[in-house]
Write a protein that holds these residues in place. Structure first.
Motif, PDB file in Angstrom:
ATOM      1  N   GLN A 194     -11.794  15.237  11.280  1.00 42.66           N
ATOM      2  CA  GLN A 194     -12.237  16.184  10.259  1.00 42.66           C
ATOM      3  C   GLN A 194     -12.038  15.658   8.837  1.00 42.66           C
ATOM      4  N   TYR A 195     -11.096  14.744   8.662  1.00 35.70           N
ATOM      5  CA  TYR A 195     -10.771  14.241   7.321  1.00 35.70           C
ATOM      6  C   TYR A 195     -10.806  12.708   7.279  1.00 35.70           C
ATOM      7  N   PRO A 196     -11.993  12.139   7.513  1.00 40.48           N
ATOM      8  CA  PRO A 196     -12.110  10.678   7.553  1.00 40.48           C
ATOM      9  C   PRO A 196     -11.881  10.015   6.182  1.00 40.48           C
ATOM     10  N   GLU A 197     -11.847  10.835   5.113  1.00 39.10           N
ATOM     11  CA  GLU A 197     -11.601  10.266   3.784  1.00 39.10           C
ATOM     12  C   GLU A 197     -10.257   9.542   3.714  1.00 39.10           C
ATOM     13  N   PHE A 198      -9.339   9.928   4.588  1.00 40.09           N
ATOM     14  CA  PHE A 198      -8.023   9.298   4.594  1.00 40.09           C
ATOM     15  C   PHE A 198      -8.021   7.921   5.275  1.00 40.09           C
ATOM     16  N   ASP A 199      -9.065   7.624   6.052  1.00 42.57           N
ATOM     17  CA  ASP A 199      -9.108   6.360   6.804  1.00 42.57           C
ATOM     18  C   ASP A 199      -8.979   5.142   5.892  1.00 42.57           C
ATOM     19  N   GLU A 200      -9.678   5.159   4.769  1.00 43.36           N
ATOM     20  CA  GLU A 200      -9.626   4.027   3.846  1.00 43.36           C
ATOM     21  C   GLU A 200      -8.217   3.851   3.277  1.00 43.36           C
ATOM     22  N   LEU A 201      -7.558   4.966   2.970  1.00 48.84           N
ATOM     23  CA  LEU A 201      -6.180   4.894   2.470  1.00 48.84           C
ATOM     24  C   LEU A 201      -5.256   4.327   3.539  1.00 48.84           C
ATOM     25  N   ASP A 202      -5.430   4.811   4.762  1.00 49.20           N
ATOM     26  CA  ASP A 202      -4.604   4.314   5.874  1.00 49.20           C
ATOM     27  C   ASP A 202      -4.787   2.802   6.043  1.00 49.20           C
ATOM     28  N   ASP A 203      -6.038   2.368   6.043  1.00 48.51           N
ATOM     29  CA  ASP A 203      -6.334   0.940   6.217  1.00 48.51           C
ATOM     30  C   ASP A 203      -5.728   0.111   5.085  1.00 48.51           C
ATOM     31  N   ASP A 204      -5.869   0.608   3.863  1.00 47.22           N
ATOM     32  CA  ASP A 204      -5.326  -0.097   2.700  1.00 47.22           C
ATOM     33  C   ASP A 204      -3.806  -0.222   2.815  1.00 47.22           C
ATOM     34  N   PHE A 205      -3.168   0.858   3.248  1.00 46.84           N
ATOM     35  CA  PHE A 205      -1.712   0.823   3.382  1.00 46.84           C
ATOM     36  C   PHE A 205      -1.291  -0.205   4.427  1.00 46.84           C
ATOM     37  N   VAL A 206      -1.909  -0.155   5.587  1.00 46.05           N
ATOM     38  CA  VAL A 206      -1.544  -1.071   6.678  1.00 46.05           C
ATOM     39  C   VAL A 206      -1.785  -2.529   6.270  1.00 46.05           C
ATOM     40  N   GLU A 207      -2.893  -2.769   5.596  1.00 45.01           N
ATOM     41  CA  GLU A 207      -3.221  -4.140   5.173  1.00 45.01           C
ATOM     42  C   GLU A 207      -2.222  -4.692   4.155  1.00 45.01           C
ATOM     43  N   ASN A 208      -1.672  -3.822   3.332  1.00 43.09           N
ATOM     44  CA  ASN A 208      -0.807  -4.273   2.237  1.00 43.09           C
ATOM     45  C   ASN A 208       0.674  -3.992   2.450  1.00 43.09           C
ATOM     46  N   ASP A 214      18.799 -12.595   5.531  1.00 48.00           N
ATOM     47  CA  ASP A 214      18.371 -13.698   6.395  1.00 48.00           C
ATOM     48  C   ASP A 214      17.339 -13.250   7.422  1.00 48.00           C
ATOM     49  N   GLU A 215      17.410 -11.966   7.814  1.00 48.26           N
ATOM     50  CA  GLU A 215      16.487 -11.438   8.824  1.00 48.26           C
ATOM     51  C   GLU A 215      15.123 -11.086   8.249  1.00 48.26           C
ATOM     52  N   GLY A 216      15.017 -11.015   6.942  1.00 57.19           N
ATOM     53  CA  GLY A 216      13.726 -10.734   6.306  1.00 57.19           C
ATOM     54  C   GLY A 216      13.755  -9.500   5.432  1.00 57.19           C
ATOM     55  N   VAL A 217      12.620  -9.282   4.754  1.00 57.37           N
ATOM     56  CA  VAL A 217      12.553  -8.203   3.771  1.00 57.37           C
ATOM     57  C   VAL A 217      12.685  -6.820   4.404  1.00 57.37           C
ATOM     58  N   ASP A 218      12.137  -6.635   5.590  1.00 58.06           N
ATOM     59  CA  ASP A 218      12.251  -5.327   6.253  1.00 58.06           C
ATOM     60  C   ASP A 218      13.715  -4.964   6.487  1.00 58.06           C
ATOM     61  N   ALA A 219      14.467  -5.904   7.016  1.00 49.70           N
ATOM     62  CA  ALA A 219      15.887  -5.663   7.291  1.00 49.70           C
ATOM     63  C   ALA A 219      16.667  -5.462   5.992  1.00 49.70           C
ATOM     64  N   PHE A 220      16.329  -6.230   4.957  1.00 51.17           N
ATOM     65  CA  PHE A 220      16.992  -6.106   3.667  1.00 51.17           C
ATOM     66  C   PHE A 220      16.778  -4.706   3.094  1.00 51.17           C
ATOM     67  N   VAL A 221      15.545  -4.246   3.070  1.00 46.50           N
ATOM     68  CA  VAL A 221      15.228  -2.917   2.537  1.00 46.50           C
ATOM     69  C   VAL A 221      15.892  -1.841   3.391  1.00 46.50           C
ATOM     70  N   GLU A 222      15.882  -2.015   4.699  1.00 46.33           N
ATOM     71  CA  GLU A 222      16.461  -1.025   5.612  1.00 46.33           C
ATOM     72  C   GLU A 222      17.958  -0.834   5.382  1.00 46.33           C
ATOM     73  N   VAL A 223      18.671  -1.880   5.007  1.00 44.43           N
ATOM     74  CA  VAL A 223      20.102  -1.753   4.716  1.00 44.43           C
ATOM     75  C   VAL A 223      20.324  -0.715   3.620  1.00 44.43           C
ATOM     76  N   GLU A 259       3.066  -5.188   4.280  1.00 39.05           N
ATOM     77  CA  GLU A 259       3.980  -6.333   4.274  1.00 39.05           C
ATOM     78  C   GLU A 259       4.263  -6.823   2.850  1.00 39.05           C
ATOM     79  N   ASN A 260       3.220  -6.936   2.049  1.00 36.25           N
ATOM     80  CA  ASN A 260       3.394  -7.376   0.656  1.00 36.25           C
ATOM     81  C   ASN A 260       4.182  -6.347  -0.146  1.00 36.25           C
ATOM     82  N   TRP A 261       3.867  -5.067   0.059  1.00 37.74           N
ATOM     83  CA  TRP A 261       4.576  -4.022  -0.683  1.00 37.74           C
ATOM     84  C   TRP A 261       6.052  -3.982  -0.303  1.00 37.74           C
TER      85      TRP A 261
END
Length: 159
Positions: free
Chosen positions: A121-135, A7-16, A137-139
């Motif tokens: 020093q490792y900005p290549e990870f920025d795109e991965l970080d952004d992609d993760f944050v953007e998605n 009832d509290e949502g997917v985050d709470a469900f997964v956390e259980v 909730e759906n994941w």
């Protein structure tokens, strides 16, 4: 507890389920406790590590804190693909390429200032970080759905 979490949502469900798995292994994931879990439970704990680390400080933090091998050297990405989380699986495979290239430098002990400099020093990870944050909730919703449809792989439900 499960109905309340749902009832509290997917985050709470997964956390259980994450909490129950952690409790079952004494709160510590070791080589010994890994043997007590099935592949879906291990995948869920890997998701938890990935989620916590990346949402807090990105893939650079995940690698620096010593979780890179757990995420990138195990069949985590393959398991996610089997869970039908193809985009997240692709993200992990992309991260694996960068992990192989940079992990030794990122994993080194360093001061707080040196750690903060790793992000520049490792900005290549920025795109991965952004992609993760953007998605994220759906994941999380997709993971909750997978758990719900394969609940026997995660817990024994007592009525």
């Amino acid at each position: 507890m499960l109905c309340k979490a749902a009832d509290e949502g997917v985050d709470a469900f997964v956390e259980v389920f994450i909490t129950a798995i952690k409790d079952a292994i004494g709160g510590e994931l070791t080589n010994e406790t890994l043997g007590e879990l099935n592949s879906d439970q291990i995948t869920l704990l890997a998701w938890d590590v990935l989620h916590e680390e990346v949402m807090d400080g990105g893939f650079v933090q995940l690698i620096h804190n010593g979780y890179g091998s757990f995420i990138f050297k195990n069949p985590f990405a393959k398991a996610l693909k089997l869970w039908e989380l193809k985009d997240l699986s692709r993200l992990i495979y992309s991260g694996h390429t960068l992990y192989v290239k940079y992990h030794e430098a990122i994993e080194r002990d360093c001061t707080d200032d040196e750690f903060m400099a790793l992000f520049e020093q490792y900005p290549e990870f920025d795109e991965l970080d952004d992609d993760f944050v953007e998605n994220e909730e759906n994941w999380t919703a997709e993971i909750a759905h997978y758990i719900d449809t394969h609940i026997e792989r995660f817990a024994q439900i007592k009525k």
